[in-house]
Design a protein around this motif. Sequence first.
Motif, PDB file in Angstrom:
ATOM      1  N   UNK A 143       0.803  -1.220   0.000  1.00  0.00           N
ATOM      2  CA  UNK A 143       0.000   0.000   0.000  1.00  0.00           C
ATOM      3  C   UNK A 143       0.836   1.270   0.000  1.00  0.00           C
ATOM      4  N   UNK A 144       2.052   1.196   0.552  1.00  0.00           N
ATOM      5  CA  UNK A 144       2.852   2.407   0.744  1.00  0.00           C
ATOM      6  C   UNK A 144       4.310   2.001   0.913  1.00  0.00           C
ATOM      7  N   UNK A 145       5.215   2.944   0.653  1.00  0.00           N
ATOM      8  CA  UNK A 145       6.645   2.662   0.771  1.00  0.00           C
ATOM      9  C   UNK A 145       7.370   3.851   1.389  1.00  0.00           C
ATOM     10  N   UNK A 146       8.351   3.527   2.233  1.00  0.00           N
ATOM     11  CA  UNK A 146       9.250   4.526   2.802  1.00  0.00           C
ATOM     12  C   UNK A 146      10.674   4.104   2.474  1.00  0.00           C
ATOM     13  N   UNK A 147      11.459   5.030   1.928  1.00  0.00           N
ATOM     14  CA  UNK A 147      12.805   4.720   1.454  1.00  0.00           C
ATOM     15  C   UNK A 147      13.800   5.657   2.132  1.00  0.00           C
ATOM     16  N   UNK A 148      14.755   5.082   2.846  1.00  0.00           N
ATOM     17  CA  UNK A 148      15.786   5.875   3.502  1.00  0.00           C
ATOM     18  C   UNK A 148      17.029   5.995   2.645  1.00  0.00           C
ATOM     19  N   UNK A 149      17.537   7.213   2.495  1.00  0.00           N
ATOM     20  CA  UNK A 149      18.807   7.420   1.801  1.00  0.00           C
ATOM     21  C   UNK A 149      19.330   8.813   2.123  1.00  0.00           C
ATOM     22  N   UNK A 150      20.640   8.923   2.240  1.00  0.00           N
ATOM     23  CA  UNK A 150      21.271  10.230   2.390  1.00  0.00           C
ATOM     24  C   UNK A 150      21.431  10.895   1.030  1.00  0.00           C
ATOM     25  N   UNK A 151      21.625  10.103  -0.013  1.00  0.00           N
ATOM     26  CA  UNK A 151      21.851  10.655  -1.349  1.00  0.00           C
ATOM     27  C   UNK A 151      23.322  10.944  -1.581  1.00  0.00           C
ATOM     28  N   UNK A 152      24.190  10.076  -1.078  1.00  0.00           N
ATOM     29  CA  UNK A 152      25.636  10.260  -1.212  1.00  0.00           C
ATOM     30  C   UNK A 152      26.018  10.407  -2.679  1.00  0.00           C
ATOM     31  N   UNK A 153      26.867  11.384  -2.969  1.00  0.00           N
ATOM     32  CA  UNK A 153      27.358  11.575  -4.322  1.00  0.00           C
ATOM     33  C   UNK A 153      26.465  12.440  -5.182  1.00  0.00           C
ATOM     34  N   UNK A 154      25.283  12.793  -4.675  1.00  0.00           N
ATOM     35  CA  UNK A 154      24.417  13.702  -5.404  1.00  0.00           C
ATOM     36  C   UNK A 154      23.514  13.063  -6.424  1.00  0.00           C
TER      37      UNK A 154
ATOM     38  N   UNK B 133      17.002   4.683   7.200  1.00  0.00           N
ATOM     39  CA  UNK B 133      16.052   3.585   7.028  1.00  0.00           C
ATOM     40  C   UNK B 133      15.585   3.017   8.357  1.00  0.00           C
ATOM     41  N   UNK B 134      16.266   3.344   9.455  1.00  0.00           N
ATOM     42  CA  UNK B 134      15.697   3.045  10.757  1.00  0.00           C
ATOM     43  C   UNK B 134      14.441   3.863  10.982  1.00  0.00           C
ATOM     44  N   UNK B 135      14.508   5.140  10.591  1.00  0.00           N
ATOM     45  CA  UNK B 135      13.332   5.998  10.672  1.00  0.00           C
ATOM     46  C   UNK B 135      12.292   5.625   9.612  1.00  0.00           C
ATOM     47  N   UNK B 136      12.734   5.125   8.448  1.00  0.00           N
ATOM     48  CA  UNK B 136      11.778   4.645   7.450  1.00  0.00           C
ATOM     49  C   UNK B 136      10.985   3.468   8.013  1.00  0.00           C
ATOM     50  N   UNK B 137      11.653   2.620   8.775  1.00  0.00           N
ATOM     51  CA  UNK B 137      10.966   1.500   9.428  1.00  0.00           C
ATOM     52  C   UNK B 137       9.964   2.026  10.447  1.00  0.00           C
ATOM     53  N   UNK B 138      10.364   3.032  11.209  1.00  0.00           N
ATOM     54  CA  UNK B 138       9.443   3.643  12.178  1.00  0.00           C
ATOM     55  C   UNK B 138       8.225   4.223  11.468  1.00  0.00           C
ATOM     56  N   UNK B 139       8.437   4.884  10.330  1.00  0.00           N
ATOM     57  CA  UNK B 139       7.327   5.450   9.576  1.00  0.00           C
ATOM     58  C   UNK B 139       6.389   4.355   9.060  1.00  0.00           C
ATOM     59  N   UNK B 140       6.975   3.235   8.644  1.00  0.00           N
ATOM     60  CA  UNK B 140       6.156   2.124   8.177  1.00  0.00           C
ATOM     61  C   UNK B 140       5.287   1.577   9.313  1.00  0.00           C
ATOM     62  N   UNK B 141       5.882   1.455  10.489  1.00  0.00           N
ATOM     63  CA  UNK B 141       5.127   0.988  11.655  1.00  0.00           C
ATOM     64  C   UNK B 141       3.999   1.961  11.980  1.00  0.00           C
ATOM     65  N   UNK B 142       4.295   3.251  11.927  1.00  0.00           N
ATOM     66  CA  UNK B 142       3.263   4.252  12.210  1.00  0.00           C
ATOM     67  C   UNK B 142       2.132   4.184  11.190  1.00  0.00           C
ATOM     68  N   UNK B 143       2.462   3.973   9.923  1.00  0.00           N
ATOM     69  CA  UNK B 143       1.429   3.896   8.886  1.00  0.00           C
ATOM     70  C   UNK B 143       0.494   2.719   9.144  1.00  0.00           C
ATOM     71  N   UNK B 144       1.060   1.603   9.595  1.00  0.00           N
ATOM     72  CA  UNK B 144       0.245   0.428   9.894  1.00  0.00           C
ATOM     73  C   UNK B 144      -0.574   0.649  11.161  1.00  0.00           C
ATOM     74  N   UNK B 145       0.069   1.154  12.205  1.00  0.00           N
ATOM     75  CA  UNK B 145      -0.638   1.345  13.474  1.00  0.00           C
ATOM     76  C   UNK B 145      -1.759   2.374  13.360  1.00  0.00           C
ATOM     77  N   UNK B 146      -1.604   3.334  12.475  1.00  0.00           N
ATOM     78  CA  UNK B 146      -2.632   4.354  12.310  1.00  0.00           C
ATOM     79  C   UNK B 146      -3.867   3.828  11.597  1.00  0.00           C
ATOM     80  N   UNK B 147      -3.710   2.691  10.926  1.00  0.00           N
ATOM     81  CA  UNK B 147      -4.813   2.126  10.163  1.00  0.00           C
ATOM     82  C   UNK B 147      -4.874   2.600   8.726  1.00  0.00           C
ATOM     83  N   UNK B 148      -3.942   3.448   8.301  1.00  0.00           N
ATOM     84  CA  UNK B 148      -3.972   3.968   6.933  1.00  0.00           C
ATOM     85  C   UNK B 148      -3.503   2.944   5.904  1.00  0.00           C
ATOM     86  N   UNK B 149      -2.646   1.999   6.336  1.00  0.00           N
ATOM     87  CA  UNK B 149      -2.109   1.009   5.400  1.00  0.00           C
ATOM     88  C   UNK B 149      -2.050  -0.353   6.079  1.00  0.00           C
ATOM     89  N   UNK B 150      -2.157  -1.406   5.273  1.00  0.00           N
ATOM     90  CA  UNK B 150      -2.048  -2.768   5.788  1.00  0.00           C
ATOM     91  C   UNK B 150      -0.704  -3.416   5.474  1.00  0.00           C
TER      92      UNK B 150
END
Length: 409
Positions: free
Chosen positions: A47-58, A89-106
């Motif tokens: 249903x949704x995706x969160x992607x962690x990256x610094x963007x090294x190298x531009x 991506x640790x925070x991306x994982x947290x965001x994924x958990x929040x999306x599920x816990x909120x009921x917005x995504x399965x």
Amino acid sequence: MSEAYLIGAGQSPYGSFPDESYRSLFRTAFEAAIESVPNGLESSDIDEAFVGTLGVGGRQLGLSGPAVTEHVGLGGVPCTRVENACAASGYATRQAVQAVKSGMSDVVLASGFEIMSDMSSDATKYWLGVSGETEWERLSGTTFSGVYAQMASVHMEQYGTTREQLSRVAVKNHSNGAKNPHAQLNFECSLEDAQSAPVVADPLNLYHCCPTSDGAACALIVSEDVVDEYTDDPIRVAGVGAGSDDIGLFQRDTYTGIPASQRAAESAYEMAGIGPDDLDFAELHDCFTIAELLAYEDLGFCERGEAGQLIESGATELGGDLPVNTSGGLKSKGHPIGATGAGQVVEVFKQLSGNAGERQVENPIRGLTHNVGGSGGAAVVHVFEREERRSSRNSSGPRPREKESEVSA
């Protein structure tokens, strides 16, 4: 509020891959995650995706999330890029958990990637340095190894921590990484090797520092409403905690701890209803060996100032009371910045599923991940708990912990 569950996770190898792109490495991790789901999962389920990256190298600084998710067939799925330095991506994982816990995504994808090996060492230092305090650290010439060297120096002076204890972290993590086919530095090192390596930033030498890496990692988080469709052996996200702090080390009240880690751990333990003694293993952010020792204390594995004795005791080795960094950690497995936090979740999934091979912890119930951004400007902690089989868990709930220390020292 829905419970959140980890049902699958996978990663690419970590290392230097001149023939790969960030998209191709992400595809490798994504396909491994999909294939790891016990009862199967289609990419169209996401249903949704969160992607962690610094963007090294531009490369692809804008819309780098959709750049990888559309490449693996998730075009049209809402995608958010998360940047929190090494904790992205640790925070991306947290965001994924929040999306599920909120009921917005399965069904939510938590992921990350980075390419770091296609630049000069000076350019790499620059991109690593952007996560430090810009005006008074990076632009004045301070590197991350220099910042952590300051932490190590003060810890050594204040608590008597030794270079040998710093080196023992490297020896342990290399021993674990040698058992991990995805690890970048998958070879063992002797204590003599780890103590006699060239100095990088005194007191830290080459073996006290993690490598720069290319890689990607993905994890799949689902709600309790659909978890039965994907697995009979659920892994619950029992606790989540996060914290932030001043970016610059000089701005903080302490050099011998990371307050953001302390706050993140306290919140995660409280949500999970456990303490550090209830853990069976942990994946900690060991960008430098002193960082692992600081994490022992910040996360309550030992008292303040006793991390050196803890590593010497063997308690954090594979087979000890609380194995730490069974994957090899950042030190041996590697540190592709945006992929590191999700990569820790991959190891948790393997351990709690009983698929960690030679580095398998005996009958683990609970595992923890700890991911730090920069030198402590951000931190996130997750506690994962293996539940009983769905068919027998209705009345009994999670199984009581079976500590290794109760069976063998």
